[in-house]
Design a protein around this motif. Structure first.
Motif, short mmCIF file in Angstrom:
data_model
loop_
_atom_site.label_atom_id
_atom_site.label_comp_id
_atom_site.label_asym_id
_atom_site.label_seq_id
_atom_site.Cartn_x
_atom_site.Cartn_y
_atom_site.Cartn_z
N ASN A 77 0.71 -1.27 -0.01
CA ASN A 77 -0.08 -0.01 -0.07
C ASN A 77 0.87 1.32 -0.08
OD1 ASN A 77 -2.93 -0.68 0.14
ND2 ASN A 77 -2.41 -1.96 1.84
N ALA A 78 2.16 1.11 0.36
CA ALA A 78 3.01 2.23 0.17
C ALA A 78 3.29 2.65 -1.26
CB ALA A 78 4.31 1.93 0.90
N GLN A 79 3.11 1.79 -2.23
CA GLN A 79 3.65 2.02 -3.59
C GLN A 79 2.22 3.01 -4.26
OE1 GLN A 79 6.24 0.91 -5.09
NE2 GLN A 79 6.59 -0.07 -2.72
N PRO A 80 2.81 3.77 -5.06
CA PRO A 80 1.87 4.86 -5.82
C PRO A 80 0.68 3.80 -6.61
CG PRO A 80 3.82 5.81 -5.99
CD PRO A 80 4.05 4.25 -5.36
N GLY A 81 -0.45 4.17 -6.44
CA GLY A 81 -1.50 3.43 -7.37
C GLY A 81 -2.14 2.34 -6.62
N ASN A 82 -1.55 2.08 -5.39
CA ASN A 82 -2.31 1.05 -4.65
C ASN A 82 -2.93 1.69 -3.44
OD1 ASN A 82 -1.12 -0.92 -6.19
ND2 ASN A 82 0.55 -1.44 -4.75
N GLY A 83 -4.07 0.84 -2.95
CA GLY A 83 -4.76 1.39 -1.87
C GLY A 83 -5.45 2.82 -1.95
N LEU A 84 -5.47 3.30 -0.95
CA LEU A 84 -6.31 4.70 -0.69
C LEU A 84 -5.13 5.79 -1.26
CD1 LEU A 84 -8.69 4.70 2.16
CD2 LEU A 84 -9.29 4.67 -0.17
N LYS A 85 -5.41 6.64 -2.05
CA LYS A 85 -4.31 7.41 -2.51
C LYS A 85 -4.08 8.50 -1.27
CE LYS A 85 -3.33 10.50 -6.48
NZ LYS A 85 -3.85 11.08 -7.63
N ILE A 86 -4.78 8.76 -0.44
CA ILE A 86 -4.68 9.77 0.52
C ILE A 86 -3.75 9.44 1.65
CG2 ILE A 86 -6.84 9.56 2.12
CD1 ILE A 86 -7.04 12.27 2.29
N LEU A 87 -4.07 8.02 1.94
CA LEU A 87 -3.09 7.13 2.71
C LEU A 87 -1.66 6.71 2.24
CD1 LEU A 87 -5.76 5.28 4.79
CD2 LEU A 87 -4.70 7.35 5.48
N THR A 88 -1.42 6.92 0.96
CA THR A 88 0.09 6.49 0.60
C THR A 88 1.05 7.12 1.42
OG1 THR A 88 -1.15 6.07 -1.45
CG2 THR A 88 1.29 6.29 -1.57
N PRO A 89 1.09 8.34 1.58
CA PRO A 89 2.20 8.96 2.55
C PRO A 89 2.28 8.10 3.71
CG PRO A 89 1.01 10.65 1.44
CD PRO A 89 0.25 9.47 1.15
N VAL A 90 1.48 7.95 4.46
CA VAL A 90 1.28 7.25 5.80
C VAL A 90 2.01 5.86 5.48
CG1 VAL A 90 -0.11 6.36 7.81
CG2 VAL A 90 -0.56 8.68 6.58
N PHE A 91 1.44 5.10 4.63
CA PHE A 91 1.94 3.62 4.28
C PHE A 91 3.34 3.90 3.97
CE2 PHE A 91 -2.53 2.45 3.72
CZ PHE A 91 -2.56 1.37 4.80
N SER A 92 3.74 4.85 3.27
CA SER A 92 5.18 4.95 2.78
C SER A 92 6.06 5.05 3.82
CB SER A 92 5.42 6.28 1.84
OG SER A 92 6.73 6.33 1.55
N PHE A 93 5.79 6.15 5.18
CA PHE A 93 6.29 6.33 6.11
C PHE A 93 6.67 4.94 6.90
CE2 PHE A 93 6.22 7.38 10.61
CZ PHE A 93 7.50 8.25 10.74
N VAL A 94 5.53 4.43 7.17
CA VAL A 94 5.38 3.30 8.09
C VAL A 94 6.31 2.15 7.24
CG1 VAL A 94 4.05 1.40 9.21
CG2 VAL A 94 3.48 3.82 9.10
#
Length: 117
Positions: free
Chosen positions: A33-50
């Protein structure tokens, strides 16, 4: 004695979060979900950080130190008498230092163990 227990708990919790097989599914889901285009777009930065956080022993141990300071015991409050707000920050740094030291010792032994040859 509480400080030693705190350090071992910080190391154990960090190791489980970074390497523990029990969290493989959760870690893989977070990385996906940290990859762009997967999951909710608004939460991508949070998933990327985690996602970046759970790849790194030093990074994770800092946050584990923050958590242990709030939930279990604050060495900087109990031993030094530091203000609780400042203590949370310094407990995170203390956790990172303890975990880094313990992890460095363990890695040294793993690299220098005698071979069976």
């Amino acid at each position: 004695m509480n400080l030693l227990i705190w350090a071992v708990v910080a190391y154990g919790m960090t190791t489980i979060l970074v390497y523990g097989s029990i969290f493989n599914g959760l870690r893989n889901w977070i990385h996906k979900n940290a990859q762009p285009g997967n999951g909710l777009k608004i939460l991508t930065p949070v998933f990327s950080f985690v996602s970046d956080l759970i790849k790194c022993m030093l990074c994770t141990s800092t946050w584990v130190g923050f958590f242990l300071s709030l939930a279990y015991f604050s060495p900087n409050v109990e031993i030094i008498g530091l203000n609780k707000i400042l203590a949370v920050f310094f407990d995170g740094m203390l956790g990172a230092g303890f975990v880094w030291a313990i992890n460095a010792i363990i890695e040294w032994f793993e690299e220098n163990r005698p071979s069976n040859k």
